[in-house]
Design a protein around this motif. Structure first.
Motif, PDB file in Angstrom:
ATOM      1  N   LEU A 164       0.820  -1.217   0.000  1.00  0.00           N
ATOM      2  CA  LEU A 164       0.000   0.000   0.000  1.00  0.00           C
ATOM      3  C   LEU A 164       0.851   1.262   0.000  1.00  0.00           C
ATOM      4  O   LEU A 164       0.329   2.358  -0.193  1.00  0.00           O
ATOM      5  N   ILE A 165       2.156   1.098   0.218  1.00  0.00           N
ATOM      6  CA  ILE A 165       3.041   2.250   0.360  1.00  0.00           C
ATOM      7  C   ILE A 165       3.585   2.665  -1.012  1.00  0.00           C
ATOM      8  O   ILE A 165       4.116   1.844  -1.760  1.00  0.00           O
ATOM      9  N   HIS A 166       3.449   3.935  -1.325  1.00  0.00           N
ATOM     10  CA  HIS A 166       4.017   4.503  -2.562  1.00  0.00           C
ATOM     11  C   HIS A 166       4.815   5.739  -2.162  1.00  0.00           C
ATOM     12  O   HIS A 166       4.251   6.714  -1.667  1.00  0.00           O
ATOM     13  N   TRP A 167       6.119   5.655  -2.377  1.00  0.00           N
ATOM     14  CA  TRP A 167       6.998   6.720  -1.904  1.00  0.00           C
ATOM     15  C   TRP A 167       6.856   8.009  -2.698  1.00  0.00           C
ATOM     16  O   TRP A 167       7.166   9.086  -2.203  1.00  0.00           O
ATOM     17  N   LYS A 168       6.380   7.909  -3.911  1.00  0.00           N
ATOM     18  CA  LYS A 168       6.176   9.127  -4.704  1.00  0.00           C
ATOM     19  C   LYS A 168       4.965   8.949  -5.611  1.00  0.00           C
ATOM     20  O   LYS A 168       4.555   7.817  -5.906  1.00  0.00           O
ATOM     21  N   LYS A 169       4.393  10.059  -6.029  1.00  0.00           N
ATOM     22  CA  LYS A 169       3.223  10.014  -6.894  1.00  0.00           C
ATOM     23  C   LYS A 169       3.608   9.518  -8.289  1.00  0.00           C
ATOM     24  O   LYS A 169       4.672   9.854  -8.804  1.00  0.00           O
ATOM     25  N   LEU A 202      -6.325   9.569  -8.984  1.00  0.00           N
ATOM     26  CA  LEU A 202      -5.190   9.067  -9.761  1.00  0.00           C
ATOM     27  C   LEU A 202      -5.315   9.452 -11.233  1.00  0.00           C
ATOM     28  O   LEU A 202      -4.309   9.728 -11.896  1.00  0.00           O
ATOM     29  N   LEU A 203      -6.551   9.481 -11.740  1.00  0.00           N
ATOM     30  CA  LEU A 203      -6.768   9.847 -13.137  1.00  0.00           C
ATOM     31  C   LEU A 203      -6.315  11.277 -13.401  1.00  0.00           C
ATOM     32  O   LEU A 203      -5.661  11.560 -14.420  1.00  0.00           O
ATOM     33  N   TYR A 204      -6.634  12.174 -12.484  1.00  0.00           N
ATOM     34  CA  TYR A 204      -6.234  13.572 -12.653  1.00  0.00           C
ATOM     35  C   TYR A 204      -4.722  13.757 -12.507  1.00  0.00           C
ATOM     36  O   TYR A 204      -4.148  14.693 -13.067  1.00  0.00           O
ATOM     37  N   GLU A 205      -4.082  12.858 -11.754  1.00  0.00           N
ATOM     38  CA  GLU A 205      -2.625  12.944 -11.581  1.00  0.00           C
ATOM     39  C   GLU A 205      -1.868  12.319 -12.748  1.00  0.00           C
ATOM     40  O   GLU A 205      -0.653  12.493 -12.855  1.00  0.00           O
ATOM     41  N   ASN A 206      -2.571  11.582 -13.615  1.00  0.00           N
ATOM     42  CA  ASN A 206      -1.952  10.906 -14.763  1.00  0.00           C
ATOM     43  C   ASN A 206      -2.698  11.304 -16.029  1.00  0.00           C
ATOM     44  O   ASN A 206      -3.692  10.666 -16.401  1.00  0.00           O
TER      45      ASN A 206
END
Length: 346
Positions: A164-169, A202-206
């Motif tokens: 579940l951990i994501h160090w960066k977007k 996530l869609l808006y970030e990609n």
């Protein structure tokens, strides 16, 4: 070689192994297993340093008292941890029954708490006076099986947490697959809404990604889950041209397979979005299907998470039961050999 140097090297090796597993095999129990041993070697290194510099520590009273209190807290925590777990699952098991209804699946937390209580308290008392070799062997064999399953559960929880951990977007995703959940006729439930909201984020970030809404029509639902999810997204201003619907799936495996079939590029960067407790098993299923992806988990209520996590663990065991049965058989061999030898000599 100095003992503290050996412990330092082992600690560095454990970090290296953990890093390698998280880079190349994060969607397996090896992630939680390597993390556990990294914690063990970290603790051993701290204890080794403490013994090495014990004289210096004793001369600094404030530091000595602080470390003594910390050690006491750790020891007490380890002693009372099983009972804290039992109490937590018992309380949350009662809560989920009152809040979510008296369905069989909602009894998992209570059943787990009761099982732990029997194992920690009643089971040792029942065999404490066992004098026959058979009784001792049964106690040891059952204890080994329970210990193994609890160890696998612990590693499963570690693995689920780590995935579940994501160090960066991420800004390079090509597809975001939101896994469906039950709806109320045509209405999206709060649990499903939290998944969709995370998918939209996530869609808006990609900017080059598409949102795949996956879920067929279940019992008591007047439309498919994907249709309800699509309407929910449109109401929130999501561009219809950036969405695709998958309306035929009935379970997580089909969610993944049918959604993957909608992609134009088989090597696309994919993210799976589901509820936190479900992420690891979804990633494991994707790995078995050969789909390379990462997982993102949406929030849900704590009392619901514990019960659902146990359900996910049972589901994971159902996927991998052969390997765990073989491992357990190997661990039980010493007890079987002792039992056979006792029979021969009698």
């Amino acid at each position: 070689m100095h003992f503290i140097t050996i412990m330092g090297l082992l600690w560095l090796v454990s970090i290296g192994v953990f890093w390698g597993v998280m880079k190349y095999k994060p969607r397996t129990l090896w992630s939680g297993f390597s993390f556990f041993w990294m914690l063990v070697f970290s603790g051993l290194l701290v204890v080794t340093i403490g013994f090495q510099y014990s004289d210096w520590i004793v001369r600094h009273q404030a530091l000595f008292m602080a470390l003594s209190v910390l050690l006491g807290v750790v020891v007490l925590g380890l002693l009372f941890f099983p009972f804290a777990v039992i109490l937590t699952f018992f309380v949350q098991g009662i809560r989920i029954l009152f809040k979510e209804g008296f369905r069989w699946s909602n009894f998992l937390s209570l059943a787990f708490a009761f099982g732990l209580l029997v194992y920690v308290v009643a089971f040792p008392l029942a065999f404490s006076g066992a004098s026959s070799p058979v009784g001792v062997l049964v106690y040891g064999a059952v204890g080994m099986a329970v210990t193994y399953l609890l160890s696998v559960l612990t590693i499963f929880c570690f693995s689920a947490m780590l995935n579940l951990i994501h160090w960066k977007k991420r800004h390079d995703l090509d597809a975001i697959i939101v896994l469906g959940a039950g709806i109320l006729q045509e209405k999206v439930t709060p649990l499903l809404a939290s998944r969709i909201d995370l998918g939209i984020k996530l869609l808006y970030e990609n900017p080059h990604a598409v949102l795949i809404l996956s879920g067929g029509q279940g019992e008591g639902e007047t439309i498919s889950e994907s249709e309800a999810m699509y309407a929910y997204c449109v109401e929130r201003g999501v561009d219809p041209n950036r969405m695709r619907q998958e309306s035929n799936s009935r379970n997580t495996e089909q969610n993944l397979a049918f959604s993957y079939a909608l992609l134009d590029d088989p090597k696309a960067n994919i993210a799976i979005v589901t509820t936190r407790y479900h992420v690891f098993r979804a990633l494991a299923l994707a790995r078995r299907a050969g789909v390379d992806c990462v997982g993102y988990g949406s929030k849900t209520k704590w009392y619901f998470t514990l019960n659902a996590l146990l359900r996910e663990f049972v589901g994971y065991l159902a996927l991998t039961w052969r390997s765990h049965l073989r491992m357990l058989a190997v661990l039980e061999i010493p007890f079987l050999l002792v039992f056979l030898m006792a029979g021969l000599f009698n």
